[in-house]
Structures are given as structure tokens and as C-alpha cells.
Design a protein around this motif. Structure first.
Motif: not given
Lengths: 723, 309
Positions: A27-29, A42-43, A45, A47-48, A51, A55, A717
Motif C-alpha cells: 500500500d504505497k500512497i 479524507p481518511a 491515520r 483508520t489507515l 486497515f 491486511e 471494504p
């Protein structure tokens, strides 16, 4: 832990696939231009991070799923069972000694390996052990004991049974036995089995192997003794697939024949039919590929089929007994034939030197012997020439295989020519008759045997001084001094006390082989048996055709009572009514003769089974009974051979009983243990414990798969969906 | 990019006619109904005779029946002025790569067709259609304000001129519908058919307010709302930093997390926009850039025919 399908371990690196995919999709931005941000939110930090954690969790779960599935297919088996056994207290070792356990492949012997494994298990066991055997059911179960030597001895004493294994029944019996005996506590039941039901083909293979082995033993014995011993009949069981008929060619009674005589080849046929109208079948004798004779039989039991055939030249013939049974779906048609090598020897030349030639033409001993054993009887492979004993020195003895002295008084014997003949390997028989000089005979015997003869000693007509009118012996002693000749093991002293009218001795080289007394009644035969039975055939350095001759003589000259009665010109005590000129019946089954109600064959032949050989089926019965085989197999009665020929239900699978089923059976406090031995129990492990382990691996993989699904659907999701 | 509609699309267009919804004030005879009555084959109505009327228009049959003088009137048909208003703001330059190559009429487009490119093709096709049926077509491009205006003409060389202009169209500026349409209203005096190609990424009410002037002035207005599929579905994955193409504003988010909310909000926006435009008798058509051009035009024509009938 080992793996039964280790090839699947090559798929273990597949576990790296999720890692690779994860790294590739790490998951690179990403940066993207978008038409408007009006609808985007926006999400955070937090939440990120959440996830990201999910993962990674998903990644780990997926790796485990792949690894578990791969391991499941590899069929893992735990190997440390022997170590585990030290923990528990009591064990019951059950050894399947059913027929299929005797199956041998190459050098491997399942049954012996099983016993070794069981002993190894016992040595590694603390606490009490009981040993049981199972075949049709639970057959034996020793008491629990901590004495390992006792248990090991019990294991070693287990022999194969002919019965078919029925593991569920055996285990049920064990369960009820334990409950009955009120054995409490914990057990581990170690079941050693091939988990195979006996099916006909395996059984045939096994039987072939067993028969071959037995035949080999016999031939070894025969080689050692010099006796030609026909191997026991090979039994071929034929599964007819329709469940109606079973049939078999059991074999032939003998393998040695002579030219100039009508050879009797007797095949033994087994068959079974539950039908009221058994099918007809043909049995053919084929010699060197040419059908010589055919007999019609019905497939309704066991019975001999006799063929008569005369071999013209000596040599080895390829014999075949072929059973032509018109049975549908006969899957093993090849087994309808029994093959054998017929060794054909030249007919023996026998010289009869008669001391009373005047009688010879009218009915003396020589006449009688030649009549009975000579060309008049097609079954006797002997050719006789009768001469006056005074002419013995004039005849070239080399031309004869055997020289018989008949009614020779003793003083007339040409010791010199006879001794040189004997020294060259010629056979000498003495039919002493009633006109002998004991001193002369003792001298002759001394010369022939080469040992001192005296009253104290060895071979002696000790009652020579008391010979009465008519020259009948009262006592005959034959004994040998152990101290003088160690190699001779004289086991008995035989004293024939009753009257008799004649006797015959047979020597080969310097060895007295048999003493034939032609007494009235059965006593004489007692002497015959006593002498032959007192010696091991292996003691005699016999060579050439003489062993064959002895074998034949024993089988055909077994009629002392009849002989004496006719020799004297009177009827015997038994009043059998034979007269001179009669062809006497040949008794070919000594087992049917009795002395004072005792069965001779049982008393003597069991003890010295080599002495009388081929053709004696009761003898085989005894052999087989020693091997714990069912006597019914070889009886003439119509019985079913106790083998489930009509089923082909294949192998037992543990599922039939089920590990859980077994635990239930023992109410949860016993365990069925399947010891691991790669060579021996590979098949079992494959179908049982190996599978059990695989199932647990698959089950774990399935659970993880569900877990992965939940994480994906509930917490993560959807990656991409249609609007 | 060189706009080439391709033989397949041209063949399709040859069978189509684009009719005006309202009567048009054209200068030459054409397909469209004129507010004037004139000479034509198509009878319109009877009117009582008055002085000055030509006697040749008297309907003697009616006089025979009623004993009164009536004059026959005929419907005049004229051509229409069409104006293609093309939004070329920065947001129209967006492409997610969802466009479809190889489709009829878009054969030379790459996968990454932008909304502006799609709008150019669509307007070219409609311009061709109108000139073919004798109507005049003009073009107006706008970003923050009107950039270029080509008055309507109806000869084929004019189409070529329009196509050249479309060819050179580049996205620029930030949309300001209020300002643009106010200026357009001042510049275009005559009634006509206004065909607007835009992504309309403004507040719906602003858009509606800016456009409602045109139907009020008896103009026929067609709006092609051109969007990229990604704008509707937001189907990307991973963590993405989005940059607004018009404002330059940035936002960090994960589409897979916000997707449901995004879709809901976008749907609300579309519904509000469509309802509002239709309320002002503006013909609204939502087209995504992954729709084949011929399908988009066929769909539009079918709806249009239904609307007029």
C-alpha cells in the motif's frame, strides 16, 4: 513426523504467493489528479493503520491456509508412538494372525515383521501387557503381566491361522471380554494388522508360496537323506466368481517313475458345489504337451483321479494335470493346471540267488518273489532273474542293481564276489528263509557291514544254536554298540519273539538298510519298521538309483504277511486265501494298516516322516495338522474349504470400524493405536491414521478460510464493485 | 488529436435527424417548425378573410358550404440555429483510462479518453448532423469565461472550421457557469438550440440557475452531462492522495473505505441536477466516457424523439 506423500511438500513454497502478492500490492500512497474533491472525504491515520494491520493478518491467514492444505495432501504421520507408549500403564497387543498376514513379497515377511514390531513395542512398554491374536474373532488373550519375557514368548509362539480376519468382530469380543472381566482403568489396544480381508487371489498366491516353501523343505530333506520325496501336493484354489463352485487340482502323488512298469499317476482334485447336480468336469494327463489320458469327474468333493501311463525311456518328463471345468467366469483359468516333473528311472535288474532251486519252479520263495514283484505286476519296476545260489560266482553281478539271497543256507555264499559287488555299490538283499546257517550268515553280515558281530555287540542271529527243525528263528536281535560306532544311533532294540517263517535283509554297501521279515501276521512287519525307524536316512551314504529303489520297495513290497503265507504253500493265519500264482494286491497306504489296533503310520510315520513318502495322504494330513491347518482341507469329505472365496470385498478400511467407532466401542477409555512402520504398515497408514491427520489439516485450513472470509467481508471494504 | 468520425458513425448519422423542440426563427426553409405561417405543402388552419389577403388563398369549398370567406393558412418550415457550448475547464481534462477504444465512432481514441475529448467528438457528430439537415451550427467554448465563439452557419465548409477548432481544444480554467451563461445570453440574441457539453461539477443549484435563462427565452436546451465512470463509481483501491484538477487542493484517503459514502453523495448530486434541469424543460442526458459514441448518440436521439412526440 513423516509424510506419506512427501512429493506434495514441493508445493510448500506456494505459501510465498500471498507474500509476493502483498509485496506487489504494497500500500504505497498513490497520487492522482481528480476532477473534483467535492464528494471525497479524507481518511484518518488511525483508520489507515487499522486497515494495514488487518491486511497483514489476512496475509498470515492466507499463508497458513496454503501451508495447511499442502501438508494435508502430504499426509503427515506422527512417528513418535513408541515413546508415547511409555506413559500409559496397560496395553493389549492384538496381532492379526489371519491368513493374509502370511503374505510374502520378495524377502519381506509381514507376519514376522509384525511380531518383531510387537516385541519392540513390548520392550518399550512400562506396565502390564496382554497379548491376543485375532483372526475370525478374538482367539487368545493372555492375562496382563509385567513379565516381558513371558509376553515375548507368547508373541513368538503365535502362528498363522488359516482364518479370515474379522477385525470388528475381534474388537467387539475384546471389548466384551474386558467388560466381562471387569478390567477397569486405561488401556491402549495396539492392533497389528494388515487390515486386509483374505481374498482368493492373495490366498492363492500365499498358498503357492507356502507350498513352494514346503516343497523346498522336502527337497532339502530329500537331498540330505538321498530319498526322493515328492513335494506335498500344491493346492490351487480357484475362485469361480459366481459363488457356486470352488475347485482345485491338489497335485500328484509321486514324481518318480520307472521304465518297463505301468506308472500310476494319481491327482487329487478338490471341488465344492452346493448344487444338487454338480457339474461334470474332465481331468487330463498331459505328458510333454501330449494329452495321454482323460478322466471324467464331477465337481462334488475331494477325490483321487488315477491315470496309468508307461514311460518307455528314462529321463525327465514334463507332466501336467489339467482340470477342464466348464465354469463361467473362471478368472484364474491358468490354475486349472498342475505341472510336475516326472523323473523316470530305468527299471531295476534284480538277481535272485535261490538256495533251494528245486522249489523255485513250483512255488519256492524265488518263484514267489519274482511272481509278485516281477514283470507280472505292472506296478513293480523290477526285472528278476532267478539262479541257483551255487552259480552265484559264475554270474557277472555288475549287471544287476540288486542281488537277493533267497533261502541260501549260508555256507554256499560266495563271499568274495558278493563282497566285491557290495563294495562297488551293489545292493544285497537276504531272504533268509528257513534253511540258513546262522553262523555263516553272521560271518557274511560281519563282512558286509564291516563291524564286529557278537552277542554283546551288534548284529547277530543270536539264536542259531537253537534253531529247530524247520530252521525257524525264535529270536532275532539287531543291535549296535554305540561306543563302537558313534555315527550310528540305535534307538531301540527290537526283539521279534513270535514265530515266523522267513526274513529278508537289505544292504547297500556296508549299511544294513532294512530287515524284512516274512513272518506270518504282522510281527514281521514290526521288525521291518523297527529297523527302518531306528535309523535316520541321512545316516546312509546312498547314491545313484538306490534311494529310488528303496522308496519304491517300501511302497510296493509292503506285504510280508501275504508273502509268508503263500511261501509256505499254506494259507496264512489271516487266511487271506492267496495262492501261488495270484497277483497280490499292493498296499500303497501304510496308514491304513494297523497292528494290534494301533495305527502304524501315526506311531511311526509321524515320528519319522521321511521314511515313507509319496502317496501317503494321511501323512500330509499329519504334516498339515502340525501346521494348524484345517484337517478338513485334506479329508475326503465334502466340505467347504474355510476360505471366503466368494467375496472380493477388498481391504478393510478403518472407516468401516472408524477410530471414533472404536473409541465408542471401548466406551471412550481405550485407544486403538496404529503403530507406524513405513514398510509394513504403509498401506494402513495411508488409509487410516495418515488420512486422519490429513483431515485435521484440511479442517484447520477450512476454519482459517472461514476466518479469512469474515475478515475480508466484515472488516475490510470491498476492493472493487460495480455501481 | 484529429477528429475523424469514421464511416460507421457517419453512416449512422445519415439516417438521423435532430429536431428542435420549439418553433425556430430560421431564414431558410428547413426541417423545423417556424412560428410564422407561410407557403408550404403542409396545411395549418383556416382564418376568416380580411382585407389585403390574397384571393388565391381563399378556400372556395368552405365558402360553398358556409357562405363565409376563409383563407387557408400553411405551416412554414425553417432551419434552426444550433449552438454547441463546450465546457473546456480543467476538470474536463480528467480521464481515468476507462474509455473504450475500437468502438464505432471512437476508433482513433486511446483508452484514456478525457471528458473534453469525448465532448469534442459528441459535438462534432451533432454539428455534422445539423449541417447535414440544413441547420446552422455555431460553437462556444468556455472555461472560467467564454473563450471562443463561432457564429452559426449552415454550409459544409463551416463544419470543417468547427472541427478544426475542436481539434485544438485544450482544457483550461476553472468553471464559472453563472458568468459564462450570462455572457452567452448577451452574445446570442436569436432563439435557437443550445447544446451544452459539460461535466457540470458545480453546485446543482448554481448550474440550474445559470441555465434556466435559456429556456425562458424560448430556446431549446440540451445538456450532455459528460462524466468519467470512475467519477461515478470511485472504484480505485489503495491509499490515494487526490489532487483537485481545478483548485489544486489535495486530500489523502482510501477509496475502498469511503466508497459507499461517495457513491451516495454523488447519486444525490446527480438526482438533484437532473430533477432541477428537467423542471426548467432542459433536456438532460448523462453520458459516461466509456459509452461508445454511436450508442450515446442513438440513445440521445431515441429519447429526444420520444420527448418531442
Amino acid at each position: 513426523m513423516t509424510f506419506l506423500n512427501p512429493i506434495f511438500l514441493f508445493f510448500l513454497p506456494l505459501g510465498a504467493i500471498p507474500v509476493l502478492l502483498h509485496l506487489l500490492n504494497k500500500d504505497k500512497i498513490k497520487k492522482k489528479e481528480f476532477s473534483t474533491l467535492r464528494f471525497l472525504t479524507p481518511a484518518t491515520r488511525k483508520t489507515l493503520k487499522r486497515f494495514k494491520f488487518l491486511e497483514i493478518l489476512l496475509l498470515v491467514v492466507r499463508i497458513f491456509i496454503i501451508l495447511l492444505i499442502t501438508l494435508g495432501f502430504s499426509r503427515p504421520v506422527w512417528k513418535g508412538h513408541i515413546k508415547d507408549q511409555k506413559k500409559t500403564v496397560s496395553r493389549i497387543i492384538l496381532i492379526d494372525n489371519s491368513y493374509t498376514m502370511g503374505y510374502k513379497k520378495g524377502e519381506g515377511d509381514i507376519f514376522e515383521s509384525t511380531k518383531e514390531l510387537a516385541i519392540k513395542t513390548v520392550n518399550n512398554t512400562k506396565g502390564a501387557v496382554a497379548v491376543g491374536t485375532i483372526n475370525k474373532g478374538l482367539k487368545k488373550l493372555t492375562l496382563f503381566t509385567a513379565d516381558k519375557s513371558e509376553i515375548i514368548q507368547a508373541i513368538n509362539s503365535i502362528e498363522l491361522s488359516e482364518e479370515v480376519a474379522d477385525i470388528p468382530v475381534a474388537l467387539k469380543e475384546l471389548g466384551s471380554r474386558l467388560r466381562l472381566l471387569n478390567y477397569g482403568g486405561h488401556y491402549k489396544v495396539l492392533l497389528f494388522s494388515d487390515f486386509k480381508k483374505s481374498n482368493s487371489e492373495k490366498r492363492v498366491l500365499f498358498e503357492r508360496a507356502e507350498r513352494a516353501e514346503r516343497a523346498e523343505n522336502f527337497s532339502r530333506k530329500s537331498e540330505r537323506s538321498g530319498m526322493p520325496v515328492s513335494p506335498p501336493p500344491a493346492v490351487f484354489l480357484i475362485d469361480t466368481n459366481d459363488g457356486v463352485y470352488n475347485k482345485a487340482v491338489a497335485g500328484v502323488d509321486q514324481k518318480s517313475y520307472f521304465t518297463g512298469a505301468e506308472s500310476v499317476i494319481r491327482a487329487d482334485i478338490y471341488s465344492y458345489s452346493p448344487s444338487y447336480s454338480p457339474s461334470p468336469a474332465g481331468v487330463s494327463l498331459i505328458i510333454d504337451g501330449v494329452k495321454r489320458n482323460t478322466r471324467q469327474i464331477t465337481l462334488d468333493g475331494r477325490g483321487p483321479v488315477t491315470f496309468k501311463y508307461q514311460f518307455n525311456r528314462p529321463g525327465t518328463y514334463r507332466g501336467e494335470i489339467k482340470l477342464n471345468a466348464p465354469i463361467k467366469s473362471d478368472r484364474i483359468s491358468l490354475d486349472n493346471s498342475y505341472y510336475f516333473n516326472a523323473e523316470v528311472y530305468p527299471r531295476l535288474n534284480v538277481l535272485l540267488a535261490d538256495g533251494e532251486p528245486g522249489y523255485t519252479l513250483t512255488g519256492g520263495e524265488s518263484y514267489f518273489i519274482s511272481k509278485v514283484l516281477g514283470s507280472g505286476n505292472l506296478q513293480i519296476p523290477l526285472k528278476f532273474r532267478v539262479i541257483d545260489s551255487s552259480q552265484l560266482s559264475l554270474v557277472s553281478l555288475k549287471e544287476y542293481d540288486l542281488v537277493f539271497l533267497v533261502n541260501v543256507a549260508g555256507k554256499d555264499i560266495d563271499n568274495k564276489s558278493l563282497l566285491s559287488y557290495s563294495a562297488a555299490g551293489g545292493g544285497v538283499g537276504i531272504f533268509s528263509g528257513d534253511n540258513i546257517n546262522a553262523g555263516d550268515y553272521n560271518r557274511l553280515l560281519k563282512a558286509l557291514i564291516g563291524i564286529e558281530i557278537s552277542h554283546d555287540g551288534v548284529v547277530e542271529f543270536n539264536d542259531a544254536a537253537n534253531i529247530k527243525a524247520g530252521n525257524e528263528f525264535k529270536d532275532v536281535f539287531f543291535k549296535r554298540d554305540r561306543s563302537k560306532r558313534k555315527s550310528v544311533n540305535v534307538k531301540k532294540y527290537i526283539k521279534v519273539e513270535d514265530e515266523y517263517s522267513g526274513s529278508a535283509s537289505l544292504f547297500f554297501g556296508d549299511i544294513p538298510v532294512l530287515w524284512l521279515s516274512s513272518g506270518n501276521g504282522y510281527r514281521g512287519r514290526g521288525a521291518f519298521f523297527s529297523l527302518t525307524a531306528s535309523r535316520e536316512w541321512s545316516d546312509f551314504p546312498l547314491k545313484g538309483d538306490y534311494p529310488v529303489f528303496i522308496d519304491t520297495l517300501i511302497r510296493y513290497l509292503y506285504l510280508p504277511g501275504n508273502l509268508s503265507g503263500n511261501l509256505s504253500g499254506k494259507e496264512s493265519k489271516e487266511n487271506r486265501g492267496y495262492r501261488i500264482g495270484d497277483t497280490l494286491p499292493v498296499v500303497d497306504d501304510p496308514g491304513k494298516l494297523t497292528v494290534n489296533g494301533d495305527n502304524l503310520s501315526e506311531k511311526l510315520l509321524n515320528k519319522y516322516p521321511v521314511a515313507v513318502s509319496a502317496g501317503n495322504y494321511s501323512f500330509y494330513d499329519n504334516i498339515l495338522s502340525e501346521k494348524s491347518l484345517s484337517e478338513n482341507n485334506f479329508s475326503s469329505e465334502k466340505k467347504i474349504i474355510p476360505v471366503n472365496l466368494n467375496t472380493d470385498s477388498g481391504d478393510y478400511r478403518l472407516e468401516e470400524i472408524g477410530v471414533n467407532g472404536l473409541k465408542k466401542l471401548f466406551r471412550g477409555y481405550n485407544y486403538v493405536y496404529l503403530p507406524y512402520s513405513k514398510d509394513l504398515y504403509g498401506d494402513i497408514i495411508r488409509t487410516t491414521s495418515g488420512r486422519q491427520k490429513s483431515v485435521s489439516f484440511f479442517a484447520a485450513a477450512f476454519i482459517l478460510l472461514l476466518f479469512e472470509e469474515i475478515i475480508r467481508k466484515k472488516f475490510l471494504p470491498k476492493k472493487q464493485t460495480n455501481a | 488529436m484529429s477528429i475523424n468520425l469514421g464511416p460507421a458513425l457517419l453512416k449512422k448519422l445519415a439516417t438521423m435527424t435532430l429536431r428542435a423542440r420549439y418553433a425556430a426563427e430560421g431564414s431558410i426553409a428547413g426541417l423545423h417548425q417556424s412560428p410564422l405561417k407561410g407557403s408550404s405543402l403542409e396545411f395549418s388552419q383556416h382564418r376568416p378573410y380580411s382585407y389585403g389577403d390574397e384571393l388565391k388563398h381563399l378556400d372556395w369549398k368552405v365558402y360553398g358550404r358556409t357562405n363565409k370567406f376563409y383563407v387557408k393558412q400553411f405551416r412554414e418550415e425553417t432551419n434552426i440555429r444550433g449552438y454547441c457550448l463546450i465546457d473546456r475547464s480543467n476538470s474536463m481534462g480528467y480521464s481515468s483510462g476507462a474509455g473504450r477504444s475500437g468502438q464505432s465512432g471512437l476508433s482513433d481514441l486511446s483508452d484514456k479518453v478525457s471528458k473534453l475529448e469525448y465532448a469534442s467528438y459528441l459535438s462534432a457528430a451533432i454539428s455534422y448532423l445539423m449541417i447535414k439537415q440544413g441547420d446552422s451550427v455555431g460553437m462556444l467554448t468556455f472555461g472560467g469565461d467564454i473563450d471562443d465563439y463561432i457564429p452559426p452557419r449552415n454550409f459544409k465548409a463551416h463544419l470543417q472550421f468547427i472541427l478544426q477548432k475542436l481539434d485544438n481544444l485544450k482544457p483550461a480554467g476553472k468553471t464559472d457557469f453563472k458568468k459564462v451563461f450570462k455572457s452567452a445570453g448577451k452574445q446570442i440574441k436569436k432563439r435557437g438550440l443550445f447544446i451544452i457539453f459539460s461535466d457540470l461539477l458545480e453546485e446543482p443549484q448554481t448550474v440550474i440557475k445559470a441555465l434556466k435563462y435559456f429556456p425562458y427565452m424560448k430556446n431549446d436546451v440540451i445538456v450532455f452531462h459528460i462524466l468519467d465512470k470512475e467519477e461515478i463509481e470511485l472504484s480505485s483501491g489503495g491509499t490515494i492522495e487526490y489532487k483537485d484538477m481545478e483548485t489544486g487542493r489535495k486530500i489523502l484517503t482510501r477509496p475502498d473505505i469511503i466508497r459507499p459514502d461517495y457513491r451516495r453523495r454523488f447519486k444525490d448530486y446527480l438526482e438533484e441536477l437532473e430533477t432541477g434541469l428537467r423542471a426548467h424543460t432542459i433536456d438532460y442526458h448523462l453520458v459516461t466516457t466509456d459509452t461508445a459514441l454511436d450508442n450515446a448518440i442513438s440513445g440521445f436521439m431515441a429519447k429526444r424523439k420520444k420527448l418531442i412526440s
